[in-house]
Design a protein around this motif. Structure first.
Motif, PDB file in Angstrom:
ATOM      1  N   UNK A  70      10.912  -4.237   0.088  1.00 36.68           N
ATOM      2  CA  UNK A  70       9.462  -4.059  -0.009  1.00 36.68           C
ATOM      3  C   UNK A  70       9.075  -2.711  -0.603  1.00 36.68           C
ATOM      4  N   UNK A  71      10.007  -2.049  -1.256  1.00 39.06           N
ATOM      5  CA  UNK A  71       9.741  -0.720  -1.804  1.00 39.06           C
ATOM      6  C   UNK A  71       8.581  -0.752  -2.788  1.00 39.06           C
ATOM      7  N   UNK A  72       8.494  -1.782  -3.608  1.00 34.51           N
ATOM      8  CA  UNK A  72       7.445  -1.855  -4.628  1.00 34.51           C
ATOM      9  C   UNK A  72       6.197  -2.588  -4.145  1.00 34.51           C
ATOM     10  N   UNK A  73       6.156  -2.993  -2.892  1.00 39.00           N
ATOM     11  CA  UNK A  73       5.019  -3.752  -2.367  1.00 39.00           C
ATOM     12  C   UNK A  73       3.785  -2.859  -2.252  1.00 39.00           C
ATOM     13  N   UNK A  74       2.638  -3.477  -2.472  1.00 44.28           N
ATOM     14  CA  UNK A  74       1.381  -2.748  -2.331  1.00 44.28           C
ATOM     15  C   UNK A  74       1.051  -2.563  -0.854  1.00 44.28           C
ATOM     16  N   UNK A  79       0.745  -4.689   4.670  1.00 45.38           N
ATOM     17  CA  UNK A  79      -0.086  -5.002   5.836  1.00 45.38           C
ATOM     18  C   UNK A  79      -0.006  -6.485   6.162  1.00 45.38           C
ATOM     19  N   UNK A  80      -0.086  -7.323   5.157  1.00 40.30           N
ATOM     20  CA  UNK A  80      -0.023  -8.767   5.372  1.00 40.30           C
ATOM     21  C   UNK A  80       1.322  -9.192   5.949  1.00 40.30           C
ATOM     22  N   UNK A  81       2.409  -8.620   5.452  1.00 40.63           N
ATOM     23  CA  UNK A  81       3.742  -8.994   5.934  1.00 40.63           C
ATOM     24  C   UNK A  81       4.054  -8.431   7.313  1.00 40.63           C
ATOM     25  N   UNK A  82       3.611  -7.194   7.563  1.00 39.83           N
ATOM     26  CA  UNK A  82       3.966  -6.530   8.807  1.00 39.83           C
ATOM     27  C   UNK A  82       3.005  -6.813   9.951  1.00 39.83           C
ATOM     28  N   UNK A  83       1.760  -7.101   9.616  1.00 41.07           N
ATOM     29  CA  UNK A  83       0.737  -7.327  10.640  1.00 41.07           C
ATOM     30  C   UNK A  83      -0.060  -8.584  10.334  1.00 41.07           C
TER      31      UNK A  83
END
Length: 90
Positions: A70-74, A79-83
């Motif tokens: 997820x280094x290049x994730x916005x 936020x969507x993936x983690x929460x």
């Protein structure tokens, strides 16, 4: 190919050393009771190194793993993936 050969020969690589250092720090924080459960997100190869570096006590409190880089994730994607519950609408 040289990287793979080094691993097979049992030599410690930079990624292996890094994984051990991360695992040691997480273990230290666990002993200080800074957290009770651990969610691990790492690129697939790094996740493998972390799993090998975790001691049994640390591995026992891993409640979730995501093998994704997820280094290049916005910020929105993180936020969507983690929460995901925060984005859910009632």
């Amino acid at each position: 190919m040289q990287f793979v050969a080094q691993i097979e020969a049992g030599q410690r690589t930079e990624i292996d050393v890094f994984a051990v250092r991360v695992a040691q720090r997480l273990g230290q924080c666990q002993r200080e009771r800074r957290y009770e459960a651990l969610h691990v997100i790492a690129a697939p190869r790094m996740l493998g190194y972390l799993r090998k570096a975790f001691d049994p006590g640390l591995a026992a409190i891993v409640v979730d793993e995501l093998d994704k880089d997820l280094v290049q994730a916005s910020e929105a994607e993180l936020t969507q993936r983690l929460f995901p519950a925060r984005d859910a609408k009632p």
